[in-house]
Motif scaffolding. Structure first.
Motif, PDB file in Angstrom:
ATOM      1  N   PRO A 299       0.812  -1.237   0.000  1.00 31.73           N
ATOM      2  CA  PRO A 299       0.000   0.000   0.000  1.00 31.73           C
ATOM      3  C   PRO A 299       0.841   1.282   0.000  1.00 31.73           C
ATOM      4  O   PRO A 299       0.391   2.309  -0.490  1.00 31.73           O
ATOM      5  CB  PRO A 299      -0.802  -0.104   1.296  1.00 31.73           C
ATOM      6  N   VAL A 300       2.058   1.216   0.529  1.00 36.60           N
ATOM      7  CA  VAL A 300       2.879   2.428   0.596  1.00 36.60           C
ATOM      8  C   VAL A 300       3.233   2.931  -0.806  1.00 36.60           C
ATOM      9  O   VAL A 300       3.699   4.060  -0.974  1.00 36.60           O
ATOM     10  CB  VAL A 300       4.144   2.160   1.452  1.00 36.60           C
TER      11      VAL A 300
ATOM     12  N   ARG B  78      10.585  12.716   2.514  1.00 36.24           N
ATOM     13  CA  ARG B  78      10.331  13.202   3.872  1.00 36.24           C
ATOM     14  C   ARG B  78      10.351  12.055   4.882  1.00 36.24           C
ATOM     15  O   ARG B  78      10.827  12.196   6.000  1.00 36.24           O
ATOM     16  CB  ARG B  78       9.034  13.995   3.935  1.00 36.24           C
ATOM     17  N   ASN B  79       9.840  10.902   4.470  1.00 38.65           N
ATOM     18  CA  ASN B  79       9.864   9.750   5.368  1.00 38.65           C
ATOM     19  C   ASN B  79      11.297   9.303   5.639  1.00 38.65           C
ATOM     20  O   ASN B  79      11.615   8.882   6.750  1.00 38.65           O
ATOM     21  CB  ASN B  79       9.019   8.609   4.801  1.00 38.65           C
TER      22      ASN B  79
ATOM     23  N   GLU C  43      13.958  11.299   5.576  1.00 40.11           N
ATOM     24  CA  GLU C  43      14.591  12.288   6.449  1.00 40.11           C
ATOM     25  C   GLU C  43      14.218  12.046   7.907  1.00 40.11           C
ATOM     26  O   GLU C  43      15.058  12.125   8.798  1.00 40.11           O
ATOM     27  CB  GLU C  43      14.193  13.705   6.025  1.00 40.11           C
ATOM     28  N   ARG C  44      12.939  11.718   8.135  1.00 36.29           N
ATOM     29  CA  ARG C  44      12.532  11.431   9.514  1.00 36.29           C
ATOM     30  C   ARG C  44      13.192  10.155  10.025  1.00 36.29           C
ATOM     31  O   ARG C  44      13.622  10.086  11.180  1.00 36.29           O
ATOM     32  CB  ARG C  44      11.002  11.336   9.607  1.00 36.29           C
TER      33      ARG C  44
ATOM     34  N   PHE D  43      16.059   8.956   9.148  1.00 36.84           N
ATOM     35  CA  PHE D  43      17.463   9.257   9.450  1.00 36.84           C
ATOM     36  C   PHE D  43      17.583   9.931  10.817  1.00 36.84           C
ATOM     37  O   PHE D  43      18.508   9.664  11.575  1.00 36.84           O
ATOM     38  CB  PHE D  43      18.073  10.178   8.378  1.00 36.84           C
ATOM     39  N   ARG D  44      16.643  10.819  11.118  1.00 32.23           N
ATOM     40  CA  ARG D  44      16.705  11.492  12.416  1.00 32.23           C
ATOM     41  C   ARG D  44      16.383  10.536  13.554  1.00 32.23           C
ATOM     42  O   ARG D  44      17.004  10.574  14.617  1.00 32.23           O
ATOM     43  CB  ARG D  44      15.768  12.707  12.433  1.00 32.23           C
ATOM     44  N   ILE D  45      15.400   9.645  13.325  1.00 36.56           N
ATOM     45  CA  ILE D  45      15.070   8.664  14.361  1.00 36.56           C
ATOM     46  C   ILE D  45      16.299   7.800  14.654  1.00 36.56           C
ATOM     47  O   ILE D  45      16.615   7.511  15.805  1.00 36.56           O
ATOM     48  CB  ILE D  45      13.875   7.792  13.919  1.00 36.56           C
TER      49      ILE D  45
ATOM     50  N   GLU E 228      19.268   8.699  14.252  1.00 35.04           N
ATOM     51  CA  GLU E 228      20.358   9.608  14.625  1.00 35.04           C
ATOM     52  C   GLU E 228      21.596   9.437  13.751  1.00 35.04           C
ATOM     53  O   GLU E 228      22.728   9.358  14.228  1.00 35.04           O
ATOM     54  CB  GLU E 228      20.689   9.453  16.110  1.00 35.04           C
ATOM     55  N   LEU E 229      21.367   9.385  12.452  1.00 32.43           N
ATOM     56  CA  LEU E 229      22.482   9.341  11.515  1.00 32.43           C
ATOM     57  C   LEU E 229      23.222  10.675  11.557  1.00 32.43           C
ATOM     58  O   LEU E 229      22.590  11.724  11.680  1.00 32.43           O
ATOM     59  CB  LEU E 229      21.943   9.123  10.087  1.00 32.43           C
TER      60      LEU E 229
ATOM     61  N   ALA F  76      13.461  -0.141  10.049  1.00 35.02           N
ATOM     62  CA  ALA F  76      12.581  -0.141  11.221  1.00 35.02           C
ATOM     63  C   ALA F  76      11.953   1.230  11.435  1.00 35.02           C
ATOM     64  O   ALA F  76      10.862   1.338  11.984  1.00 35.02           O
ATOM     65  CB  ALA F  76      13.371  -0.551  12.456  1.00 35.02           C
ATOM     66  N   ALA F  77      12.634   2.279  10.988  1.00 32.03           N
ATOM     67  CA  ALA F  77      12.113   3.634  11.193  1.00 32.03           C
ATOM     68  C   ALA F  77      11.290   4.123   9.999  1.00 32.03           C
ATOM     69  O   ALA F  77      10.752   5.218  10.026  1.00 32.03           O
ATOM     70  CB  ALA F  77      13.273   4.591  11.447  1.00 32.03           C
TER      71      ALA F  77
ATOM     72  N   PRO G  25       8.137   3.560   6.965  1.00 33.84           N
ATOM     73  CA  PRO G  25       6.811   2.934   6.885  1.00 33.84           C
ATOM     74  C   PRO G  25       6.919   1.491   6.369  1.00 33.84           C
ATOM     75  O   PRO G  25       7.853   1.168   5.635  1.00 33.84           O
ATOM     76  CB  PRO G  25       6.063   3.805   5.867  1.00 33.84           C
ATOM     77  N   ASP G  26       5.938   0.689   6.749  1.00 33.74           N
ATOM     78  CA  ASP G  26       5.872  -0.691   6.243  1.00 33.74           C
ATOM     79  C   ASP G  26       5.922  -0.679   4.726  1.00 33.74           C
ATOM     80  O   ASP G  26       5.204   0.094   4.084  1.00 33.74           O
ATOM     81  CB  ASP G  26       4.556  -1.357   6.651  1.00 33.74           C
TER      82      ASP G  26
END
Lengths: 264, 646
Positions: free
Chosen positions: A18-19, A29-30, A32-33, A35-37, A39-40, A96-97, A99-100
């Motif tokens: 579905p993604v 954008r997903n 980038e988020r 990467f931040r989760i 902590e790259l 893991a960070a 979307p499915d």
């Protein structure tokens, strides 16, 4: 893209399920988020609103799936290969960070100032499924007749010297010859009224999209009475071709390991 | 029940923004349904992009899914293209979490935060396969519930909603789950029985338990049909926000939505006392979240979501005790990956605010927004928005001198006692703001955004007759003339939309028929200007035999029974009437957070109190901090005539 000096890494990922309904910018954008989760150590551009230095490859149409998407991201330092935060852990950790359905399947360090993915990629392969509504005539065509008709249509596309279709570029309808961009097309199977095709399309000098190929099929399908419509599209490979070599993007711009001395 | 996904998926290839319907957000759950659990479908009756960020819905989603006896999923209004596809292929409305049919849930719970979503409420109920009129539903149909600010006047929705939750939803959703769970275990006998039980839960209003009688156009009485059903439904209030650190797992959408950032609610309620503001009246008292909890929620939230921006939300964020220290800490704190942006919606107009804003926007200073709301000091006293021109110009001077180039000002027009000089004051203020800006930069601009005032229930202005369409248009065109070639960019809300909002805002039960007419004639997404047509609403009112002006432009008197009088926000009716008279006498009222109680009724009646860490008003706060706000004597109500421009 100038800013902090960096350590560029190329990442391969898939987009399945579905993604596939999210767009190119949303994928960015997903990431980038994610990467931040995770902590790259991201390198940022200079200026009023510093952005992480992330470069994406060819856009994938909304609704299409892919096993071969790529992005280049610049880190501030070499994350190493093993150990926590190392490149070997990227696929698992970043997936893991995300979307499915978006999963990182490979990551490799690349040379500084590698040609951007958009410029470097020259060919893309797809497996597409098209519905091909059989002629609405008395005496329904048999399965083998449909297969023969599809094969004939594919053959006429390939044998045509040029094939003009209408496509929309920048909001305007233009007539364009798609034939030069179709490098390869082959019928894989027909199941019920859905035909699976293998395609290889050039991205340069002018790219073609799977939808353009479907339009090309319809342009020559007249005599068979078939009407093709795009159903599912899976991008299977992207290729970087240079000086006779055909390279998978993860292998195209390898960063040389730091050598202590010249090899003897 | 199985997932509808296989039937939905082919339709998505044919619609705009298909990702609106796939769910899969970080923080979302795929709950396991069980006959022993009460299944809630939380619906926001507008598009996904607008509905997803709604904090109320997200809070209830988490609270319900944490319960052993409930599951909760979400749904949003499908855009017209998908609606057409759904209807053509006979697929019902579905949840985005597991794509389960809406009709398979026990509860359809709607968030009503704006009047004009009323027709989308009907459309969603209909797409769920449920009769839109409550009276035609049988026990096997889901119960239709609604909450949110609009339900403080629930009457226009009474024909379509089985039960309303008035006020904070955190606590009542659990109590409702227990009542519905018991009803399910008992074999879902009669709908009347479960509704009767729901009506005994504090804060729950079940319209069918009340008989409304009329005396001509006026309401003669609203009476409960059973002895154990309360005559007045009192709103629910969470006493301490510290007990409710939600959302703990804010949803992170895959596509761009409004307010696309981490949102942390720093306090609920507001006692600034702006008389036009329903939110400030119905959410009293002020309940601050402990500052340490705010820090933890910000820190955990950023780490979990990957957002690089956080908003500290409330009705007036600069009023939070210790806001300056909090902002300084958050701005200086770097996440693992670069800077975190901070935004404070709803800022006051003063120098203190500009100080905070400059702390936040260290580099990129593009736009700053203030809301003086009215063009003259006289009118600002009427509406109790006690901002002096000095406050405003000092704030604006501060902004431009520190590098901002764009100032946006929010105003209302059509306020009580507004005269043409007040309206023109809007243009005057905005032009002066531009002049201040030009001292610092040639690029200085000022946008004046003008909304038409729609009186709301449970405010001192609930008795005021709204300006009609022509009058609002006249004021807007006056402002257009006055701001032409002045450097002021004027934006305005459609006066026709304000009129339709006015119908619903203070409508009674009879207005339901008009709403249904609008919906049956294709009037969905009425919040969207390209989809809105006043003519549909006027036809709807005519079809229902109702005079729109009687509802919208008529002044009410003290003795009239208002349609929402049997729903209480805790404010004494006497207090509101007194405050209305004070307004007409041009007297302001201080903020009771930092000054003595004037007994609006909320704290005393509900035995709750402000939860405010600081005993003094923040430095620079203009209202309640030394200005002379002594109240005047009782003044008979007389509305000043509106002067016609010559």
């Amino acid at each position: 893209m100038r800013g902090e000096a960096g350590f560029p890494v190329r990442i391969r990922f898939c987009k399945r399920g579905p993604v596939r309904f999210i767009g190119h910018r949303d994928v960015a954008r997903n990431f980038e988020r994610a990467f931040r989760i995770e902590e790259l150590p991201l390198a940022f551009t200079l200026g009023f609103s510093p952005r992480p230095k992330v470069g994406f490859g060819l856009a994938l149409s909304v609704g299409h799936e892919s096993d071969a998407e790529y992005l280049d991201v610049e880190l501030t330092r070499d994350p190493g290969s093993g150990g926590p935060g190392g490149l070997d852990r990227f696929p698992e950790a970043i997936s893991a960070a995300l979307p499915d359905g978006i999963d990182v399947t490979g990551a490799t360090p690349i040379v500084d100032r590698a040609l951007s993915l958009q410029e470097a990629v020259t060919a893309v392969e797809y497996r597409i499924e098209v519905t091909c509504v059989a002629p609405d005539t008395p005496g329904v065509a048999s399965a083998s007749e449909i297969v023969a008709s599809i094969e004939a249509t594919v053959a006429s596309v390939l044998s045509a010297p040029s094939l003009e279709i209408t496509r929309t570029r920048k909001g305007r309808e233009v007539a364009e010859d798609v034939r030069p961009a179709i490098r390869h097309m082959e019928l894989l199977e027909v199941d019920a009224a859905v035909a699976s095709l293998h395609l290889e399309l050039a991205t340069q000098p002018r790219n073609a999209r799977p939808g353009d190929v479907v339009a090309a099929l319809n342009a020559v399908a007249g005599p068979t009475g078939l009407v093709f419509a795009e159903w599912r599209v899976l991008r299977t490979h992207q290729w970087i071709e240079r000086v006779g070599a055909r390279l998978e993007p993860l292998e195209a711009d390898p960063r040389a390991p730091v050598r202590k001395a010249w090899a003897s | 029940m199985s997932s509808l996904w296989p039937r939905i998926e082919p339709l998505l290839a044919r619609v705009e923004k298909p990702a609106r319907y796939i769910g899969m957000e970080r923080g979302s759950v795929r709950p396991e349904h069980h006959p022993g659990k009460v299944a809630w479908l939380l619906l926001y009756p507008d598009t996904y992009e607008i509905g997803l960020p709604n904090q109320g819905l997200q809070i209830l989603y988490e609270i319900l899914n944490e319960r052993a006896d409930a599951v909760a999923e979400r749904s949003y209004a499908p855009w017209s293209d998908l609606e057409a596809e759904l209807r053509a292929s006979g697929v019902p409305l579905f949840s985005v979490d597991t794509h389960r049919a809406a009709g398979d849930f026990d509860v359809l719970a709607f968030n009503l935060s704006a009047e004009l979503v009323a027709t989308n409420l009907l459309n969603c109920i209909d797409l769920a396969g449920v009769p839109v009129r409550a009276e035609r539903r049988s026990p096997e149909h889901p119960l239709v519930l609604a909450g949110g600010h609009c339900t403080f006047n629930p009457e226009p929705f009474a024909d379509f909603v089985d039960a309303f939750v008035i006020g904070d939803g955190e606590e009542p959703v659990g109590e409702i789950t227990e009542v519905i769970g018991a009803w399910k275990r008992g074999g879902r006998a009669s709908r009347e029985a479960v509704l009767h039980d729901l009506a005994t839960i504090p804060g729950v209003y079940v319209p069918s338990m009340y008989e409304v009688s009329y005396d001509g156009p006026r309401i003669a009485a609203v009476e409960p049909r059973y002895a154990d059903v309360p005559e007045r439904v009192e709103k629910r209030t969470v006493a301490d926000l510290a007990d409710w650190p939600y959302p703990k797992r804010q949803l992170v959408p895959l596509i761009e939505v409004v307010h696309d950032r981490l949102n942390v609610e720093i306090f609920r309620g507001c006692t600034r006392g702006c008389r036009f503001c329903q939110a400030g009246m119905i959410t009293r008292p002020v309940r601050e979240r402990p500052i340490e909890q705010v820090r933890t929620m910000v820190e955990d939230g950023l780490r979990r979501t990957g957002y690089d921006e956080v908003a500290l939300t409330s009705l007036s964020s600069a009023d939070f005790s210790g806001i300056d220290g909090l902002v300084a800490d958050l701005v200086n704190e770097q996440s693992g990956c670069g800077n975190v942006g901070l935004s404070l919606p709803s800022l006051r107009v003063d120098a203190f605010t500009v100080g905070i804003a400059s702390e936040i926007q260290k580099v990129k200073r593009t736009g700053l927004t203030f809301a003086p709301e009215a063009g003259t000091w006289r009118l600002r006293q009427v509406i109790n928005k006690m901002i002096t021109e000095e406050d405003l110009y000092a704030a604006v001077e501060g902004a431009y001198s520190q590098g901002w180039r764009r100032v946006k000002l929010y105003f209302l027009t059509g306020l009580p006692t507004e005269m043409d000089e007040d309206t023109m004051g809007i243009a005057e203020l905005a032009k002066n703001v531009v002049a201040v800006g030009k001292k610092y930069t040639k690029q200085a601009t000022c946008t004046a955004s003008v909304g038409g005032f729609v009186p709301k229930a449970h405010t001192p202005f609930q008795w005021f007759g709204q300006n009609g369409v022509d009058e609002m248009r006249r004021k807007v065109s006056m402002l257009r003339d006055a701001t032409r070639r002045s450097g002021v960019q004027l934006r305005w809300h459609d006066p026709e939309a304000s009129f339709a909002e006015g119908i619903v805002s203070r409508g009674d039960r009879r207005v339901g028929a008009a709403i249904e007419h609008v919906w049956r004639n294709g009037g969905t997404f009425q919040e969207w200007s390209e989809r809105f047509e006043l003519s549909r609403w006027l036809e709807g009112m005519a079809a229902a035999g109702l005079d729109p002006d009687w509802y919208v432009t008529r002044h009410r008197d003290e003795n009239e029974i208002l349609p929402w009088d049997h729903v209480a926000a805790g404010l004494h009716r006497d207090f509101l009437w007194q405050d209305w008279k004070q307004a007409l006498a041009e007297h302001g009222l201080p903020d009771c957070r930092w000054t003595p109680c004037y007994d609006c009724g909320v704290c005393t009646q509900y035995a709750i109190e402000h939860v405010v860490a600081s005993a003094v008003a923040p430095a620079g706060g203009s209202q309640g901090t030394g200005q002379d706000l002594s109240t005047g004597g009782a003044v008979p109500v007389s509305l000043l005539p509106t002067r016609v421009a010559t």
